[in-house]
Design a protein around this motif. Structure first.
Motif, PDB file in Angstrom:
ATOM      1  N   LEU A  79       0.824  -1.212   0.000  1.00 19.11           N
ATOM      2  CA  LEU A  79       0.000   0.000   0.000  1.00 19.11           C
ATOM      3  C   LEU A  79       0.858   1.262   0.000  1.00 19.11           C
ATOM      4  N   ARG A  80       2.168   1.102   0.269  1.00 15.46           N
ATOM      5  CA  ARG A  80       3.054   2.237   0.465  1.00 15.46           C
ATOM      6  C   ARG A  80       4.215   2.173  -0.531  1.00 15.46           C
ATOM      7  N   PRO A  81       4.841   3.307  -0.831  1.00 15.59           N
ATOM      8  CA  PRO A  81       6.040   3.279  -1.674  1.00 15.59           C
ATOM      9  C   PRO A  81       7.167   2.508  -0.989  1.00 15.59           C
ATOM     10  N   THR A  82       7.905   1.745  -1.768  1.00 17.63           N
ATOM     11  CA  THR A  82       8.962   0.882  -1.233  1.00 17.63           C
ATOM     12  C   THR A  82       9.989   1.660  -0.422  1.00 17.63           C
ATOM     13  N   ALA A  83      10.450   2.778  -0.957  1.00 21.97           N
ATOM     14  CA  ALA A  83      11.499   3.538  -0.271  1.00 21.97           C
ATOM     15  C   ALA A  83      11.030   4.026   1.088  1.00 21.97           C
ATOM     16  N   TRP A  84       9.774   4.459   1.186  1.00 23.50           N
ATOM     17  CA  TRP A  84       9.260   4.949   2.463  1.00 23.50           C
ATOM     18  C   TRP A  84       9.107   3.817   3.465  1.00 23.50           C
ATOM     19  N   VAL A  85       8.662   2.661   3.014  1.00 22.17           N
ATOM     20  CA  VAL A  85       8.570   1.512   3.928  1.00 22.17           C
ATOM     21  C   VAL A  85       9.940   1.202   4.510  1.00 22.17           C
ATOM     22  N   ALA A  86      10.949   1.137   3.651  1.00 19.46           N
ATOM     23  CA  ALA A  86      12.297   0.817   4.121  1.00 19.46           C
ATOM     24  C   ALA A  86      12.807   1.876   5.087  1.00 19.46           C
TER      25      ALA A  86
END
Length: 289
Positions: free
Chosen positions: A70-77
């Motif tokens: 549901l979220r952008p990959t970079a922000w999750v990381a």
């Protein structure tokens, strides 16, 4: 057997207090689910677990599970690395695709195609360990590294039996929910076969278990059975998966999971006061040691 408890993500007034109470009760971990839009109120899992980590010193903080796509990959990381660093490496990173039970509305609101959730989750799992650790990775054709990096948390992948290859390929652990020990034992054998194909260790198993410690009316039990059938279970399967009884009886039931290869239970209390259930689960944890 390690024992943790789900905190009630709909009650911000008691969330932090219950995290402290779980730590005081001797539980290993606290958990929250992750949904953008549901029929009942639900706090954001990343923010909620950050608050739980800030209010405690020992108990691990677990996503059960983070619907990461549901979220952008970079922000999750970035957020996971930050939470891992701030908590002192106490994160248990459960990740799943989200199921049909809660529908497509949250995905549409986030601008993410519901039909692509599996593909997006796999793509994220391919790069997440490098991004969290601060190593370069490529996302959508862009190579970058995040800083500061952090120790990658244990990756606990929620999935049904049809997606065990994803667990074997990426996961440190498998996270089935509402499942009976006999079924888990059967699936663990398949998981071991897939892990061998990828030349990886057999993932451990954390199980989400719907339970209630203490006496409860039949009407409450019947209502929970009906609730679980909404996840595609038959009534017979739902009744078999529920765990109820005194602390000693619950401990005896949970010990059967250990015989099936499970090393952690994430308890989902469905009846009674959550604080009292946490205290009673502390008694159960003592019996399981």
């Amino acid at each position: 057997m390690k024992l943790g408890v789900y905190l009630d993500g709909s009650t911000p007034d008691s969330f932090v207090a219950h995290a402290r109470r779980a730590e005081d009760a001797g539980l290993e971990s606290v958990w929250v689910g992750d949904h953008l839009i549901t029929a009942s109120p639900r706090m954001d899992s990343i923010v909620a677990l950050t608050a739980a980590a800030a209010a405690t010193t020992r108990v691990k903080v677990g996503f059960g599970v983070l619907v990461a796509a549901l979220r952008p990959t970079a922000w999750v990381a970035k957020q996971i690395a930050t939470l891992q660093a701030l908590s002192g490496n106490r994160v248990l990173l459960g990740i799943g695709t989200g199921g049909d039970a809660h529908g497509e509305l949250g995905w549409r609101a986030a601008g993410v195609p519901f039909a692509e959730r599996g593909k997006r989750t796999t793509a994220m799992l391919e790069v997440l360990p490098d991004l969290v650790a601060g190593r370069p990775a490529t996302v959508d054709g862009v190579e970058f590294a995040l800083a500061p990096g952090a120790e990658m948390p244990p990756l606990i992948i929620g999935s049904g039996p049809g997606l065990l290859r994803r667990v074997a390929r990426f996961g440190d652990e498998w996270f089935p929910a509402f499942s009976a020990p006999a079924w888990i034992g059967e699936q663990r054998a398949r998981l071991a076969e897939f892990a061998a194909e990828y030349d990886r260790p057999v993932p451990g198993i954390t199980v989400g278990v719907s339970l209630a410690v203490g006496k409860l009316p039949d009407s409450v039990l019947d209502a929970q059975v009906r609730s679980l059938t909404g996840y595609g279970m038959s009534e017979e399967q739902a009744r078999e998966a529920l765990v109820t009884g005194s602390p000693a009886e619950v401990a005896e039931r949970l010990a059967v999971y250990a015989d099936a290869g499970v090393h952690r239970i994430a308890a989902m209390p469905f009846a009674g006061d959550r604080g009292e259930q946490i205290d009673l689960l502390g008694e159960v944890a003592g019996l399981l040691r």
